[in-house]
Design an enzyme around this catalytic site. Structure first.
Site, PDB file in Angstrom:
ATOM      1  CG  ASP A 100      58.882 -67.020  27.664  1.00 62.96           C
ATOM      2  OD1 ASP A 100      58.451 -65.872  27.788  1.00 62.96           O
ATOM      3  OD2 ASP A 100      58.350 -67.893  26.944  1.00 62.96           O
TER       4      ASP A 100
ATOM      5  CD  GLU B 135      56.319 -64.510  31.026  1.00 65.22           C
ATOM      6  OE1 GLU B 135      55.454 -63.788  30.528  1.00 65.22           O
ATOM      7  OE2 GLU B 135      56.554 -65.658  30.592  1.00 65.22           O
TER       8      GLU B 135
HETATM    9  C1  NOJ Z   1      55.972 -64.643  27.230  1.00 69.51           C
HETATM   10  C2  NOJ Z   1      56.612 -63.579  26.404  1.00 69.51           C
HETATM   11  O1  NOJ Z   1      56.815 -62.445  27.205  1.00 69.51           O
HETATM   12  C3  NOJ Z   1      55.707 -63.306  25.227  1.00 69.51           C
HETATM   13  O2  NOJ Z   1      56.201 -62.228  24.470  1.00 69.51           O
HETATM   14  C4  NOJ Z   1      55.556 -64.538  24.406  1.00 69.51           C
HETATM   15  O3  NOJ Z   1      54.618 -64.318  23.368  1.00 69.51           O
HETATM   16  C5  NOJ Z   1      55.081 -65.714  25.256  1.00 69.51           C
HETATM   17  N1  NOJ Z   1      55.860 -65.849  26.451  1.00 69.51           N
HETATM   18  C6  NOJ Z   1      55.184 -67.011  24.496  1.00 69.51           C
HETATM   19  O4  NOJ Z   1      56.524 -67.317  24.280  1.00 69.51           O
END
Ligand code: NOJ
Ligand code: CA
Length: 629
Positions: free
Chosen positions: A241, A283
């Site tokens: 993430d 991501e």
């Molecule tokens: C990316 C995640 O997909 C999202 O849902 C989240 O709010 C942010 N990262 C922060 O953790």
């Protein structure tokens, strides 16, 4: 470094960074837990051919009727997921959390949120998934924690405690002004004042999510301990993430820094050394030229989401022109061997409009936002079906494009039955409502009282569970669910969709998006047959072998009509002249490709996938269902 606070079940816990008993060969090697055998099918690069399914455990199925989906519930639905034909589940964060950011605000990295079950439930679920050759990856939130995490509680308690430098502190809030605020509609700064410590702390997302300080080697070691913990338990990998933001440096935006890439290389090395066949998926919501850096030289992430492609798919179908898609693909560099894009239509977040121009953003908002309530952060908080006004033909077309472009497709739970959304719910809960299993109470998700559910299920007449649910669509062979399952079965028979090359086919009609996916030159063909004595890809025996998944296939021509009206397509297929296009879904042969352009007519939002078969002496294309060969 001190050991983390013990929570249940304590027999499974150890200090992050401490070596497990043994961690070779994959599978749990933690004391007191039986090993999880990893799936056998697919080989080391299984993720290049796999279909991923993103699931919110909390929203999938509630096994104990407390109103919250759980791991036992997810396990109970593995029959369904196997039937659907997916290869890998991606679990949204399942860790303890105050849930102020859907669980991305983690307060303990080393166990399961009690709402969802415990570690034993997770292992049982993994066992069952792996027995079915379904792999499981989970979110790893490296960048930040919840402000409730004991690390932060300790760090903020004074300026001189063992964790004082585990987060990023500063006396003023003026440092790194170049770093943008991501949740621009909610936060005004990346710094928040902490009364207790009398300093500001740094956060790229919500102010209750302080960023960890990766300049501190103890933090790196603690996070690598977390990685080992879950890989020992039997997870097949992670979605990393918010990975671009791990470091901060003066005079930069704090994104994609060399230090971040060095850390990812270190992480990959650790994983490769002890955990074969796992995957890390980045991501990184970045432009293509920055995105490819997350593959490194094949020594960082195995996979990376192609963020800029996603909004352009929606743009292309609204403009009825391929240009937004072809333009971003032209800007996308080649990726190293063994790597793969992850491509998607929708996910658990807003349809992000970060990586489009201002003009394109205005266009998307004008076309897709019918009510200001649909805006979320920098994007649109809607699910796939409502974005398409429920147009099933268009949903099929977009899936056909998704399943044939280079990359492994990621399906968001519920989109396989074209679930709707609830824009009256806050933040991104609009797209996180309970899975709709049947027309029963609460959509078959839970037998708890309605008021007890973690979120209300959809009950509107168009997308509510009485109208849209798995049970009804399983009973109806013409449903979207059956269509999706059957196209996934077709896709699986052609490994070229996962690993083949990509070549756009010129076409004068701008509404037509056509391309050929070809096996890599070394994968097969008559030349190889001569060399190796094994059947080449152009032969019947070669095709049979390819169906078994061990080899390349014939080239596949994909032709998509992005327009809501019927369109003619004159395709330049001269390179493949002499081959016979055989339509993949019905196995119907079309006229052979000649030396002039190849004409096809497509209905509104129609598409064809053709195997381009090269006939060898005495061979005919396989007959179609109506005996048309
Ligand atoms: C990316 C995640 O997909 C999202 O849902 C989240 O709010 C942010 N990262 C922060 O953790
Ligand atoms: Ca439950």
């Amino acid at each position: 470094m001190s050991a983390p606070r013990p929570t249940r079940p304590s027999r499974l816990r150890r200090a992050p960074g401490a070596a497990p008993a043994t961690r070779r060969g994959g599978g749990a090697r933690l004391p007191g837990i039986r090993p999880t055998a990893l799936p056998a099918r697919g080989g080391a690069d299984w993720y290049r051919r796999g279909v991923f399914y993103e699931v919110l455990t909390r929203g999938f199925f509630d096994s104990n009727n407390d109103g919250i989906g759980d791991l036992a519930g997810l396990r109970a639905k593995l029959d369904y997921l196997e039937w659907l034909g997916i290869d890998c589940l991606w679990l949204l964060p399942f860790y303890p959390s105050p849930l102020r950011d859907g669980g991305y605000d983690i307060s303990d990295f080393l166990t399961v949120h009690p709402d969802l079950g415990n570690l034993d439930d997770l292992v049982e679920f993994l066992d069952d998934a792996h027995r079915r050759d379904i792999r499981v990856i989970a979110d790893l939130v490296m960048n930040h924690t919840s402000d409730q995490h004991p690390w932060f509680v300790e760090s903020r308690s004074s300026r001189h405690n063992p964790k004082a430098d585990w987060y990023v502190w500063n006396d003023d809030d003026q440092r790194w002004p170049e770093a943008r605020v991501v949740f621009v509609d909610v936060e005004t700064s990346n710094w928040t004042w902490d009364q207790q410590r009398q300093q500001y702390y740094w956060h790229r997302f919500y102010s209750h999510q302080p960023d960890l300080n990766y300049d501190n080697p103890d933090v790196v070691e603690a996070m690598f301990g977390v990685v080992r913990f879950w890989l020992d338990l039997g997870l097949d990998g992670f979605r990393l993430d918010a990975v671009p933001y791990l470091f901060q440096r003066d005079g930069t935006t704090g994104e994609n820094l060399p230090e971040t890439h060095a850390l990812l290389r270190q992480l990959r090395k650790e994983i490769d050394a002890a955990y074969p066949n796992r995957v890390v998926l980045a991501e990184a919501n970045q432009w293509p030229s920055d995105l490819v850096d997350y593959f490194g030289d094949g020594d960082e992430c195995h996979m990376c989401f192609h963020f800029p492609l996603m909004p352009r798919l929606f743009m292309a179908v609204r403009r009825e022109q391929r240009f937004p898609v072809t333009e971003i693909l032209a800007q996308t560099p080649e990726i190293p061997d063994g790597c793969q894009w992850a491509i998607f239509l929708r996910n658990h977040d807003e349809l992000t409009l970060e990586k489009v121009t201002e003009e394109e953003r205005d266009y998307m908002v004008a076309e897709y936002v019918k009510d200001p309530r649909m805006r979320r952060h920098m994007g649109i908080g809607r699910r796939l079906a409502p974005l398409l006004d429920g147009d099933r033909k268009l949903a099929e077309l977009l899936h056909a494009v998704l399943f044939s472009l280079p990359g492994s497709p990621v399906i968001y739970y519920g989109d396989e039955v074209l679930m709707g959304d609830n824009v009256y719910l806050g933040d991104r809960d609009s797209v996180r409502t309970p899975m709709q299993w049947s027309p029963d109470r609460n959509g078959g998700f839970s037998r708890a009282d309605f008021a007890q559910l973690y979120l209300p299920p959809l009950m509107d007449p168009v997308y509510g569970y009485e109208a849209v649910n798995v049970e009804a669509q399983q009973r109806n062979p013409s449903s979207h669910l059956h269509w999706l399952r059957s196209i996934l079965q077709t896709r699986r028979q052609f490994p070229v969709f996962g690993t083949g090359t990509f070549e756009l086919v010129p076409c004068g009609n701008p509404s037509i998006l056509a391309y050929v996916r070809s096996p890599l030159p070394e994968a097969g063909g008559p030349e190889r047959a001569r060399r190796t004595g094994r059947p080449g890809r152009g032969t019947r025996a070669g095709r049979a072998r390819a169906r078994n998944g061990d080899e390349g296939d014939n080239p596949v021509l994909c032709v998509h009509n992005l327009s809501r009206f019927a369109q003619p397509a004159e395709l330049d297929l001269v390179r493949w002249s002499g081959r016979t296009p055989v339509e993949l879904l019905g196995r119907v042969p079309f006229a052979p490709v000649g030396s002039v352009s190849y004409g096809v007519t497509l209905g509104p939002y129609g598409f064809y996938w053709f195997e381009l078969i090269e006939e060898t002496a005495g061979e005919q294309p396989a007959p179609g269902p109506g005996g048309l060969a």
